[in-house]
Scaffold this active site. Structure first.
Site, PDB file in Angstrom:
ATOM      1  N   ASN A   9       0.941  -1.159   0.171  1.00 15.52           N
ATOM      2  CA  ASN A   9       0.127  -0.165   0.032  1.00 15.52           C
ATOM      3  C   ASN A   9       0.832   1.318  -0.261  1.00 15.52           C
ATOM      4  O   ASN A   9       1.384   1.405   1.133  1.00 15.52           O
ATOM      5  CB  ASN A   9      -0.962  -0.082   1.328  1.00 15.52           C
ATOM      6  CG  ASN A   9      -1.615   1.114   1.339  1.00 15.52           C
ATOM      7  OD1 ASN A   9      -1.822   2.148   0.511  1.00 15.52           O
ATOM      8  ND2 ASN A   9      -2.378   1.398   2.257  1.00 15.52           N
ATOM      9  N   LYS A  11       0.110   4.383  -0.267  1.00 12.43           N
ATOM     10  CA  LYS A  11      -0.396   5.591   0.262  1.00 12.43           C
ATOM     11  C   LYS A  11      -0.197   6.508  -0.737  1.00 12.43           C
ATOM     12  O   LYS A  11      -0.195   6.494  -2.026  1.00 12.43           O
ATOM     13  CB  LYS A  11      -0.107   5.726   1.494  1.00 12.43           C
ATOM     14  CG  LYS A  11      -0.094   4.568   2.379  1.00 12.43           C
ATOM     15  CD  LYS A  11      -0.017   4.685   3.939  1.00 12.43           C
ATOM     16  CE  LYS A  11      -0.271   3.357   4.706  1.00 12.43           C
ATOM     17  NZ  LYS A  11      -0.251   3.385   6.134  1.00 12.43           N
ATOM     18  N   HIS A  94      -9.600   1.382   4.122  1.00 12.68           N
ATOM     19  CA  HIS A  94      -8.464   1.771   4.988  1.00 12.68           C
ATOM     20  C   HIS A  94      -8.649   2.616   6.011  1.00 12.68           C
ATOM     21  O   HIS A  94      -9.377   3.645   6.015  1.00 12.68           O
ATOM     22  CB  HIS A  94      -7.238   2.136   4.089  1.00 12.68           C
ATOM     23  CG  HIS A  94      -6.013   2.186   4.801  1.00 12.68           C
ATOM     24  ND1 HIS A  94      -5.384   3.008   5.869  1.00 12.68           N
ATOM     25  CD2 HIS A  94      -4.947   1.071   4.769  1.00 12.68           C
ATOM     26  CE1 HIS A  94      -4.249   2.786   6.202  1.00 12.68           C
ATOM     27  NE2 HIS A  94      -3.929   1.695   5.551  1.00 12.68           N
ATOM     28  N   GLU A  96      -6.849   5.084   7.464  1.00 11.04           N
ATOM     29  CA  GLU A  96      -6.725   6.417   7.102  1.00 11.04           C
ATOM     30  C   GLU A  96      -7.892   7.068   6.279  1.00 11.04           C
ATOM     31  O   GLU A  96      -8.249   8.166   6.478  1.00 11.04           O
ATOM     32  CB  GLU A  96      -5.409   6.651   6.175  1.00 11.04           C
ATOM     33  CG  GLU A  96      -4.404   6.304   7.148  1.00 11.04           C
ATOM     34  CD  GLU A  96      -2.936   5.579   6.359  1.00 11.04           C
ATOM     35  OE1 GLU A  96      -2.922   5.669   5.209  1.00 11.04           O
ATOM     36  OE2 GLU A  96      -2.180   5.151   7.238  1.00 11.04           O
ATOM     37  N   SER A 212       2.930  -2.041  10.155  1.00  8.06           N
ATOM     38  CA  SER A 212       4.417  -2.250  10.553  1.00  8.06           C
ATOM     39  C   SER A 212       4.953  -3.496  10.327  1.00  8.06           C
ATOM     40  O   SER A 212       5.851  -4.086  10.688  1.00  8.06           O
ATOM     41  CB  SER A 212       4.696  -1.689  11.887  1.00  8.06           C
ATOM     42  OG  SER A 212       4.241  -0.466  12.216  1.00  8.06           O
TER      43      SER A 212
HETATM   44  P1  PGA Z   1       2.567   0.339   7.602  1.00  4.60           P
HETATM   45  O1  PGA Z   1       0.973   0.477   6.912  1.00  4.60           O
HETATM   46  O2  PGA Z   1       3.054  -0.843   7.010  1.00  4.60           O
HETATM   47  O3  PGA Z   1       3.455   1.500   7.270  1.00  4.60           O
HETATM   48  O4  PGA Z   1       2.251   0.079   9.089  1.00  4.60           O
HETATM   49  C1  PGA Z   1       0.230  -0.483   6.524  1.00  4.60           C
HETATM   50  C2  PGA Z   1      -1.273  -0.203   5.909  1.00  4.60           C
HETATM   51  O5  PGA Z   1      -1.612   1.130   6.497  1.00  4.60           O
HETATM   52  O6  PGA Z   1      -1.599  -0.609   4.991  1.00  4.60           O
END
Ligand code: PGA
Length: 250
Positions: A9, A11, A94, A96, A212
């Site tokens: 992802n 983003k 998601h 966010e 993460s």
């Molecule tokens: P991250 O994001 O691996 O940077 O924690 C995961 C996600 O939001 O899909």
């Protein structure tokens, strides 16, 4: 046996030129992947990345899809637009989007219906906030999000969906859920799917962990029986790290 699926992802990262650079570096490193591999890129990168990944094992996904076919929905992108640009997957709901852009279980449901109706493969994100985990509400929150997302969706369509369990407190924080926490909550989500659609759909559904996930913790997470892959944010922006995760998933 469920085939693992590793999805990046990106983003809001990577211009078209930068996306070409990253994918060009990534492709040779993942050519022997034994899992499904997807990169969910910004809308503006889809066509360029689809062109570069044609004929490879890497599929292209978007990060959202409109709930309508077309019309007066400023800034939304339709399923037909995504498909023509070359996307086959789409992330829906998601955290966010839920946190910063007013996405609700209802709009998540509408987008999921639209993705499935148009043959896009959805990656549905669910997960609890830190206060909810600390308050013992993890299962309740995940249940509400899963039940809400699948409202009115048939078992045949539900079976085409990938779920990503992403505890919000683990996203972009460097704080991963423990292997046991992730496995337990994913097992719980699978039990909710079983209640909704029966054992065959639940046993076949791929449920990823996200938050993460990186080259250091992938082996422990992937060794868990309930975890069928990952949705990777930060670590998907580096070809070496993402390739390591892909190659660790068999
Ligand atoms: P991250 O994001 O691996 O940077 O924690 C995961 C996600 O939001 O899909």
């Amino acid at each position: 046996m469920r085939k693992p699926i590793i999805a990046g992802n990106w983003k809001m990262n990577k211009t078209v030129a930068e996306s070409r650079e990253l994918v060009t570096a990534l492709l040779p490193k993942v050519k022997n992947a034994k899992c499904d591999v997807v990169v969910c890129v910004p809308f503006t990168d889809i066509a360029a990345v689809a062109e570069l990944t044609k004929g490879s094992c890497v599929a292209v996904g978007a990060q959202n899809v409109a709930w309508a076919d077309s019309g007066a929905f400023t800034a939304e992108i339709s399923a037909a637009m995504l498909k023509e640009a070359g996307a086959t997957y789409v992330i829906i709901g998601h955290s966010e989007r839920r946190q910063y852009f007013g996405e609700t279980d209802k709009t998540v449901n509408m987008r999921l219906v639209q993705a499935l109706a148009n043959g896009l493969k959805p990656i549905l994100c669910v997960g609890e906030m830190l206060a909810e985990r600390e308050g013992g509400k993890t299962e309740e929150v995940c249940r509400t999000q899963v039940v809400g997302a699948f409202e009115g969706i048939s078992a045949a369509d539900a079976a085409k969906t990938v779920i990503a369990y992403e505890p919000v407190w683990a996203i972009g924080t460097g704080k991963t859920a423990t292997d046991a926490q992730a496995n337990e909550t994913i097992g719980y989500i699978r039990s909710v799917v079983k209640e909704l659609y029966g054992a065959a759909v639940a046993d076949g559904m791929r449920i990823q962990y996200g938050g993460s996930m990186n080259a250091k913790n992938v082996d422990g997470l992937m060794a868990q029986p309930e975890i069928d892959g990952g949705l990777i944010g930060g670590a998907s922006l580096k070809a070496d790290d993402f390739a390591y995760i892909v190659n660790a998933a068999e």
